[in-house]
Design a protein around this motif. Structure first.
Motif, PDB file in Angstrom:
ATOM      1  N   CYS A   1     -80.688  92.580  -6.368  1.00 46.72           N
ATOM      2  CA  CYS A   1     -80.953  92.143  -4.229  1.00 46.72           C
ATOM      3  C   CYS A   1     -79.861  93.070  -3.906  1.00 46.72           C
ATOM      4  O   CYS A   1     -80.121  93.714  -2.550  1.00 46.72           O
ATOM      5  CB  CYS A   1     -81.282  90.736  -4.214  1.00 46.72           C
TER       6      CYS A   1
ATOM      7  N   LEU B   1     -79.911  96.293  -0.776  1.00 52.04           N
ATOM      8  CA  LEU B   1     -79.024  95.813   0.464  1.00 52.04           C
ATOM      9  C   LEU B   1     -77.334  97.225   0.601  1.00 52.04           C
ATOM     10  O   LEU B   1     -77.736  97.678   1.241  1.00 52.04           O
ATOM     11  CB  LEU B   1     -78.501  94.768   0.504  1.00 52.04           C
TER      12      LEU B   1
ATOM     13  N   THR C   1     -78.513  98.380   4.691  1.00 52.36           N
ATOM     14  CA  THR C   1     -78.904  97.078   4.383  1.00 52.36           C
ATOM     15  C   THR C   1     -76.973  96.325   5.646  1.00 52.36           C
ATOM     16  O   THR C   1     -76.973  95.357   6.698  1.00 52.36           O
ATOM     17  CB  THR C   1     -79.516  96.214   4.912  1.00 52.36           C
TER      18      THR C   1
ATOM     19  N   GLU D   1     -76.085  84.276  11.030  1.00 50.52           N
ATOM     20  CA  GLU D   1     -77.373  84.725  11.138  1.00 50.52           C
ATOM     21  C   GLU D   1     -77.945  85.563  10.188  1.00 50.52           C
ATOM     22  O   GLU D   1     -78.309  85.357   9.047  1.00 50.52           O
ATOM     23  CB  GLU D   1     -78.758  84.660  12.413  1.00 50.52           C
ATOM     24  N   ASN D   2     -76.270  86.464   9.961  1.00 49.07           N
ATOM     25  CA  ASN D   2     -76.930  87.731   9.601  1.00 49.07           C
ATOM     26  C   ASN D   2     -76.398  87.175   8.031  1.00 49.07           C
ATOM     27  O   ASN D   2     -77.342  87.467   7.094  1.00 49.07           O
ATOM     28  CB  ASN D   2     -75.929  88.839   9.973  1.00 49.07           C
TER      29      ASN D   2
ATOM     30  N   HIS E   1     -76.598  84.292   6.729  1.00 47.35           N
ATOM     31  CA  HIS E   1     -77.069  83.750   6.292  1.00 47.35           C
ATOM     32  C   HIS E   1     -78.663  84.074   5.637  1.00 47.35           C
ATOM     33  O   HIS E   1     -79.441  84.486   3.957  1.00 47.35           O
ATOM     34  CB  HIS E   1     -78.193  82.609   7.179  1.00 47.35           C
ATOM     35  N   ILE E   2     -79.474  85.185   6.100  1.00 44.80           N
ATOM     36  CA  ILE E   2     -80.303  86.373   5.598  1.00 44.80           C
ATOM     37  C   ILE E   2     -79.906  86.848   4.274  1.00 44.80           C
ATOM     38  O   ILE E   2     -80.830  87.363   3.581  1.00 44.80           O
ATOM     39  CB  ILE E   2     -80.784  87.658   6.987  1.00 44.80           C
ATOM     40  N   ILE E   3     -78.262  87.613   4.627  1.00 43.40           N
ATOM     41  CA  ILE E   3     -78.084  88.141   3.081  1.00 43.40           C
ATOM     42  C   ILE E   3     -77.841  87.113   2.408  1.00 43.40           C
ATOM     43  O   ILE E   3     -78.402  88.335   0.867  1.00 43.40           O
ATOM     44  CB  ILE E   3     -76.949  89.307   3.347  1.00 43.40           C
ATOM     45  N   CYS E   4     -77.358  85.966   2.156  1.00 45.13           N
ATOM     46  CA  CYS E   4     -77.139  85.646   0.786  1.00 45.13           C
ATOM     47  C   CYS E   4     -78.868  84.956  -0.090  1.00 45.13           C
ATOM     48  O   CYS E   4     -79.253  84.859  -0.745  1.00 45.13           O
ATOM     49  CB  CYS E   4     -76.446  84.312   1.368  1.00 45.13           C
ATOM     50  N   LYS E   5     -79.656  84.522   1.930  1.00 46.83           N
ATOM     51  CA  LYS E   5     -80.830  84.601   0.899  1.00 46.83           C
ATOM     52  C   LYS E   5     -81.623  85.318   0.168  1.00 46.83           C
ATOM     53  O   LYS E   5     -82.328  85.445  -0.403  1.00 46.83           O
ATOM     54  CB  LYS E   5     -82.097  83.855   2.069  1.00 46.83           C
ATOM     55  N   THR E   6     -81.840  87.274   0.732  1.00 46.96           N
ATOM     56  CA  THR E   6     -82.173  88.609  -0.052  1.00 46.96           C
ATOM     57  C   THR E   6     -81.327  88.019  -1.721  1.00 46.96           C
ATOM     58  O   THR E   6     -82.256  88.628  -2.558  1.00 46.96           O
ATOM     59  CB  THR E   6     -82.122  89.178   0.662  1.00 46.96           C
TER      60      THR E   6
END
Length: 455
Positions: free
Chosen positions: A155, A159, A164, A176-177, A179-184
């Protein structure tokens, strides 16, 4: 000479040593052309290559210099670096039979021990990034455990390939960004500080870049080299080999894969996911041309979606199973990384059937590297490199771990050369009929010339 040839143990050991050294010296003085033992069917444009490492084919590390010096980041080598190293080895082995006393062991820097590839098979660069197996981040954190970092490397690579995420901007990402990358990337963010999240992403990125497999682990005996890595064609001919001075990683396969003049359409090994991700991070432009968004798979991997079965890739069907004569594209007409046989730049990195069944993967996206997803899979062999390594366990010296570095390199080189010579001779003999002659033509492939009747 003593009567009845009665020697003391010391004398017998001396004679045995001199005979062994004499044999190696004779072999070192013999001229060889590695281009003459390239597979006559595949030539320099094989459709399928198999790679496999053998950590048991190792030697002691006493003669290896692991000093990086001022060229710590050096990884792109000129195309004759291993030729120079082999010349040093041969010179030393000849001197050992001439100067029988006080000859110091040959010491080589580990960055000079690169892949051995026939000149006709080499691309513009021969890569040897052995020194990059332990990257800067990893060296700075020597107290960390060797356990695999949290997250999905596939993953993360996706990215980066999509644009991304840029690892260079990690410290400037907003919460925020981040957290989004880590969750992905399947990294837990609950109750974790931004510093710890950045560190986890950094470790995950470093793992892939340094060559560690996200799904499989490699081993090495203490005080010994990392083993020996072979790349073999479907007919059993060895196309590339490398003495591993450090523990095996996917960088060993990647270095040899990228060093070929014509990268094979299908490359089979036991860590396809880690290998493809490593190439994507090291050479994103090359990876984009070879497989784009497909990540070296038959289709674009999608999380939580099962891969499609029965994907047809007719261009991957080996030539021996095709009807009619397929003419390869001449070198001067090739565009970019286009392959002469498949006539496309698309490449695939897949897993051999044995490891696919016995070694589970960490990421579900790795399922897309399954060769059996392809409709033409039954015509492709996946265990040629494994078989060759098994044969070596019988042929090689049982005391190989006690060998010095020079003997180990030369011994394996000779095994490779004579193995290839034997197979190529059998191929040539099987094609020679009714007075016809077999020569090499375009891309070093065999062509049969009919005999001319002079009567």
């Amino acid at each position: 000479m003593k009567s009845n040839c009665q020697f003391t143990t010391e004398e017998e050991n001396y004679l045995e040593k001199m005979m062994y050294n004499g044999y190696l010296a004779f072999e070192c003085l013999s001229d060889r052309d590695d281009d003459t033992v390239i597979c006559g069917i595949c030539g320099t444009i094989p459709q399928v290559l198999n790679g496999d490492g053998n950590e048991k084919n190792c030697c002691r590390t006493m003669e290896i210099n692991y000093d990086d010096g001022d060229n710590d980041e050096l990884g792109d080598l000129d195309d004759n670096i291993m030729d120079k190293t082999l010349s040093k080895v041969k010179k030393y082995l000849v001197e050992r039979i001439v100067y029988t006393r006080n000859l110091l062991p040959l010491s080589l820097n580990y960055k000079s021990i690169g892949p051995i590839i026939a000149p006709a098979l080499r691309g513009p660069k021969v890569y040897n990034t052995e020194n990059m197996k332990k990257s800067y981040v990893k060296r700075m954190r020597q107290n960390e455990t060797d356990s695999l970092p949290e997250g999905d490397a596939n993953c993360l690579s996706r990215l980066i390939m999509d644009g991304t995420f840029d690892p260079q901007t990690l410290n400037t990402l907003s919460e925020e960004n981040l957290h989004i990358i880590c969750k992905t990337c399947c990294i837990s963010v609950t109750g974790v500080s931004m510093f710890q999240l950045r560190l986890k992403l950094e470790r995950l990125y470093d793992m892939v870049l340094s060559g560690e497999s996200p799904c499989h682990t490699f081993t090495k005996a203490y005080g010994q080299t990392g083993g020996y890595y072979l790349i073999v064609c479907s007919h059993g001919v060895i196309y590339s080999s490398k003495t591993l001075t450090l523990k095996e990683s996917v960088r060993d396969a990647a270095d040899q894969y990228l060093s070929f003049k014509y990268i094979p359409p299908v490359f089979i090994n036991d860590t396809p996911c880690g290998l493809a991700r490593n190439i994507e991070l090291r050479h994103p432009d090359v990876a984009a041309e070879l497989w784009g968004q497909n990540m070296a798979c038959f289709e674009k991997p999608v999380a939580d979606v099962q891969p499609t079965m029965g994907i047809s890739c007719p261009e991957l069907l080996p030539l021996e199973y095709r009807i009619g004569n397929v003419q390869p594209i001449p070198p001067q007409n090739l565009v970019g990384l286009q392959h002469p046989i498949t006539k496309t730049a698309r490449r695939y990195i897949v897993e051999d059937r044995f490891h696919a069944q016995t070694n589970p993967h960490k990421s579900k996206l790795c399922l897309y590297h399954n060769l059996n997803l392809c409709e033409q899979a039954n015509s492709i062999k996946t265990s040629m490199a494994e078989c060759e390594n098994s044969i070596r366990k019988v042929k090689r010296l049982r005391s190989t771990c006690a060998q010095n570095l020079a003997t180990h390199i030369m011994y394996n080189y000779l095994m490779d050369f004579y193995h290839n010579e034997s197979l190529v001779k059998k191929m040539k003999d099987s094609l020679t009929r009714d007075g016809s002659t077999v020569t090499r033509g375009l891309y070093h492939r065999f062509i049969i010339e009919a005999s001319r009747d002079t009567s």
